[in-house]
Design a protein around this motif. Structure first.
Motif, short mmCIF file in Angstrom:
data_model
loop_
_atom_site.label_atom_id
_atom_site.label_comp_id
_atom_site.label_asym_id
_atom_site.label_seq_id
_atom_site.Cartn_x
_atom_site.Cartn_y
_atom_site.Cartn_z
N LYS A 1 -9.51 75.99 43.59
CA LYS A 1 -10.27 76.83 42.96
C LYS A 1 -11.54 77.28 43.65
O LYS A 1 -12.74 77.55 43.12
CB LYS A 1 -10.75 76.23 41.42
N LEU A 2 -11.11 77.59 45.15
CA LEU A 2 -12.45 78.04 45.95
C LEU A 2 -12.26 79.54 45.90
O LEU A 2 -11.41 80.11 45.68
CB LEU A 2 -12.13 77.51 47.34
N ASP A 3 -13.31 80.04 45.79
CA ASP A 3 -13.58 81.49 46.17
C ASP A 3 -13.14 82.07 47.26
O ASP A 3 -13.33 81.33 48.33
CB ASP A 3 -15.35 81.90 45.67
N TRP A 4 -12.83 83.09 47.47
CA TRP A 4 -12.23 83.76 48.60
C TRP A 4 -13.32 83.81 49.52
O TRP A 4 -12.92 83.48 50.88
CB TRP A 4 -11.88 85.29 48.24
N ILE A 5 -14.42 83.88 49.51
CA ILE A 5 -15.46 84.05 50.73
C ILE A 5 -15.77 82.76 51.18
O ILE A 5 -15.66 82.77 52.37
CB ILE A 5 -17.06 84.40 49.98
N ILE A 6 -15.82 81.59 50.44
CA ILE A 6 -15.76 80.48 51.19
C ILE A 6 -14.31 80.02 51.90
O ILE A 6 -14.08 79.72 52.65
CB ILE A 6 -15.91 79.29 49.93
N LEU A 7 -13.19 80.37 50.98
CA LEU A 7 -11.93 80.07 51.32
C LEU A 7 -11.72 80.95 52.65
O LEU A 7 -10.97 80.41 53.51
CB LEU A 7 -10.95 80.44 50.06
N ALA A 8 -12.04 82.10 52.79
CA ALA A 8 -11.51 82.85 54.23
C ALA A 8 -12.13 82.12 55.26
O ALA A 8 -11.49 82.13 56.23
CB ALA A 8 -12.37 84.24 53.96
N GLY A 9 -13.47 81.61 55.22
CA GLY A 9 -14.25 80.70 56.34
C GLY A 9 -13.28 79.43 56.67
O GLY A 9 -13.01 79.34 57.57
N ALA A 10 -13.04 78.92 55.38
CA ALA A 10 -11.97 77.49 55.56
C ALA A 10 -10.75 77.93 56.35
O ALA A 10 -10.13 77.01 57.17
CB ALA A 10 -11.93 76.81 54.09
N ILE A 11 -10.03 78.97 56.01
CA ILE A 11 -8.74 79.34 56.49
C ILE A 11 -9.00 79.49 57.92
O ILE A 11 -8.19 78.96 58.93
CB ILE A 11 -8.32 80.49 55.80
N THR A 12 -10.05 80.37 58.29
CA THR A 12 -10.22 80.66 59.71
C THR A 12 -10.74 79.28 60.51
O THR A 12 -10.34 78.96 61.71
CB THR A 12 -11.22 81.78 60.10
N GLY A 13 -11.22 78.48 59.86
CA GLY A 13 -11.67 77.14 60.42
C GLY A 13 -10.39 76.23 60.50
O GLY A 13 -10.14 75.63 61.46
N GLY A 14 -9.70 76.26 59.70
CA GLY A 14 -8.21 75.36 59.63
C GLY A 14 -7.39 75.90 60.70
O GLY A 14 -6.50 75.17 61.36
N MET A 15 -7.49 77.26 60.93
CA MET A 15 -6.60 77.92 62.21
C MET A 15 -7.41 77.80 63.57
O MET A 15 -6.84 78.41 64.44
CB MET A 15 -6.41 79.46 61.68
N THR A 16 -8.61 77.28 63.43
CA THR A 16 -9.67 77.20 64.59
C THR A 16 -9.38 78.45 65.33
O THR A 16 -9.53 78.49 66.32
CB THR A 16 -9.11 76.15 65.72
N SER A 17 -9.65 79.56 64.38
CA SER A 17 -9.52 80.99 64.98
C SER A 17 -11.04 81.68 64.94
O SER A 17 -11.41 82.01 63.76
CB SER A 17 -8.59 81.85 64.19
N THR A 18 -11.67 81.64 66.08
CA THR A 18 -12.74 82.43 66.10
C THR A 18 -12.95 84.03 65.98
O THR A 18 -13.65 84.57 65.37
CB THR A 18 -13.39 82.32 67.60
N PRO A 19 -11.93 84.53 66.43
CA PRO A 19 -11.60 86.04 66.17
C PRO A 19 -11.23 86.30 64.44
O PRO A 19 -11.83 87.11 63.93
CB PRO A 19 -10.19 86.49 66.79
N GLY A 20 -10.64 85.06 63.85
CA GLY A 20 -10.56 85.21 62.39
C GLY A 20 -11.58 85.24 61.62
O GLY A 20 -11.85 85.85 60.62
N LEU A 21 -12.55 84.12 62.12
CA LEU A 21 -13.97 84.21 61.58
C LEU A 21 -14.75 85.56 61.55
O LEU A 21 -15.44 86.05 60.73
CB LEU A 21 -14.75 83.31 62.22
N GLY A 22 -14.55 85.99 62.94
CA GLY A 22 -15.13 87.53 63.04
C GLY A 22 -14.73 88.49 62.08
O GLY A 22 -15.52 89.40 61.22
N ALA A 23 -13.39 88.42 61.89
CA ALA A 23 -12.77 89.32 60.81
C ALA A 23 -13.15 89.04 59.35
O ALA A 23 -13.46 89.84 58.55
CB ALA A 23 -11.09 89.12 60.80
N ALA A 24 -13.45 87.59 59.16
CA ALA A 24 -13.77 87.25 57.68
C ALA A 24 -15.23 87.75 57.57
O ALA A 24 -15.65 88.24 56.33
CB ALA A 24 -13.53 85.82 57.55
N LEU A 25 -16.08 87.64 58.57
CA LEU A 25 -17.51 88.11 58.29
C LEU A 25 -17.49 89.59 58.07
O LEU A 25 -18.48 90.23 57.43
CB LEU A 25 -18.30 87.62 59.70
N ASP A 26 -16.77 90.42 59.04
CA ASP A 26 -16.74 91.65 58.97
C ASP A 26 -16.17 92.25 57.70
O ASP A 26 -16.79 93.10 56.81
CB ASP A 26 -15.70 92.25 60.02
#
Length: 380
Positions: free
Chosen positions: A320-345
């Motif tokens: 039951k995580l909100d998307w804003i937190i979950l988007a960060g968790a997914i990119t962290g789980g993927m160890t994806s720095t570019p993904g985090l950039g996309a999530a921030l954007d």
């Protein structure tokens, strides 16, 4: 075309202009610099006659890449440190589970392709780390295999770009497909987030300590029973920035920085990082494209998408995580720095960095464990 600074900034300029093009609710944003970098990365070697000059340019691009990672990761860690205690207290073990679950999904899906295809298993081992965009994962894979490192690196190189693209596209398209109201979620967190309005100074001495400590941590070899783990600069700096940032002060040294300056560092680091990825990989990815590399790229994309969807479904509907937190968790789980950039954007909220910082260390450990398992189960 022989000037790496020209290549970098023409890629940034072109990519940011490309990122402004909007199709309905979708636009590339800062991620456009990756595609511009790929194009110029394919183009510039055609104008270089000397192999020595080409190597010098590539070395400079590698320097850009490493420096941009330091800027980006340190700034997101220091921003995330303000909220990470509250996020961890609220959501507990959910991020630990997500970190291992997302990397396990990538592992199991890549492993299945060893049984259903005739592709080189060493290539697929590299594709696993490439699809998860994990440099520490690649290091772990190379460590566990004595021969065939070139095949592992090839799989990683071919799989990296599809892995990056899968994360970026997912971060932008999941809210559209599942009709997530990001603005409404941001309002719900508006009063929960720690007040960041205080105008802290920016202390370069403290900032340098964060970087130095992070590099030292990243270069430690942690000898575990199943493998040795080396966090690298990215993991080490992320941990040091989260730790020191959460402490706030040590004696007269303050690790509370002006958020607006950190955001400038974050954005600068991101566009240099994405551009340099494209510039370094463009020629190899485009020029060496063949049927086998196509198969590996498709496998990487499929494995990355599968991992992301598993993370989203478990995070959204079970935790039951909100998307804003979950988007960060997914990119962290993927160890994806570019993904985090996309999530921030895409979210325009720094709260995603807290989800990223909470999940990333466990995903990193998962990559080490599952790379070792992959080599054992495939008899490499």
């Amino acid at each position: 075309m022989s000037n790496p600074f020209f290549l970098l900034f023409i890629s940034i300029l072109s990519g940011l202009l490309l990122g402004k093009i909007q199709f309905k609710n979708f636009k590339l944003g800062a991620s456009g610099t990756l595609f511009a970098g790929l194009f110029f990365g394919w183009l510039f070697p055609l104008f270089i006659n000397s192999q020595k000059e080409l190597i010098n340019i590539q070395n400079t691009l590698n320097t850009f890449f490493n420096f941009s990672l330091i800027l980006f990761v340190s700034s997101i860690g220091l921003i995330a440190s303000r909220d990470i205690k509250k996020i961890l207290k609220t959501h507990g073990f959910k991020f630990i589970i997500l970190g291992f679950l997302i990397t396990f999904s990538g592992f199991i899906s890549t492993l299945l392709f060893t049984y259903f295809t005739n592709l080189n298993n060493l290539n697929l081992l590299g594709v696993f780390s490439g699809s998860m965009t994990s440099s520490p994962g690649l290091a772990s894979a190379l460590e566990s295999i004595k021969e065939g490192s070139a095949d592992i690196i090839y799989g990683y190189t071919v799989g990296y770009i599809p892995g990056v693209l899968a994360v970026i596209f997912s971060i932008y398209f999941i809210p559209i497909i599942f009709k997530i109201n990001i603005n409404k979620e941001k309002e719900s967190y508006k009063f929960e987030s720690i007040d960041n309005s205080k105008d802290y100074n920016f202390n370069f001495i403290s900032f340098s300590i964060v970087i130095i400590l992070g590099i030292l941590i990243g270069n430690l070899n942690l000898n575990l029973k199943f493998a040795s783990l080396k966090l690298g600069n990215t993991g080490g700096i992320l941990l040091s920035s989260l730790f020191l940032g959460s402490l706030g002060k040590i004696g007269n040294l303050s690790f509370e920085f002006n958020k607006n300056i950190l955001k400038v560092f974050q954005n600068l680091g991101l566009v240099i990082f994405l551009s340099s990825i494209g510039l370094r990989s463009g020629y190899k990815v485009i020029s060496n494209f063949n049927r086998e590399s196509l198969y590996l790229m498709v496998i990487s994309f499929v494995c990355a998408i599968f991992s992301i969807l598993v993370g989203y479904i478990i995070g959204k509907y079970i935790f039951k995580l909100d998307w804003i937190i979950l988007a960060g968790a997914i990119t962290g789980g993927m160890t994806s720095t570019p993904g985090l950039g996309a999530a921030l954007d895409s979210t325009k909220s720094e709260l995603v960095t807290a989800g990223y910082g909470a999940t990333y260390p466990f995903a990193l450990l998962g990559m080490v464990i599952f790379n070792k398992l992959f080599s054992i189960l495939t008899n490499l």
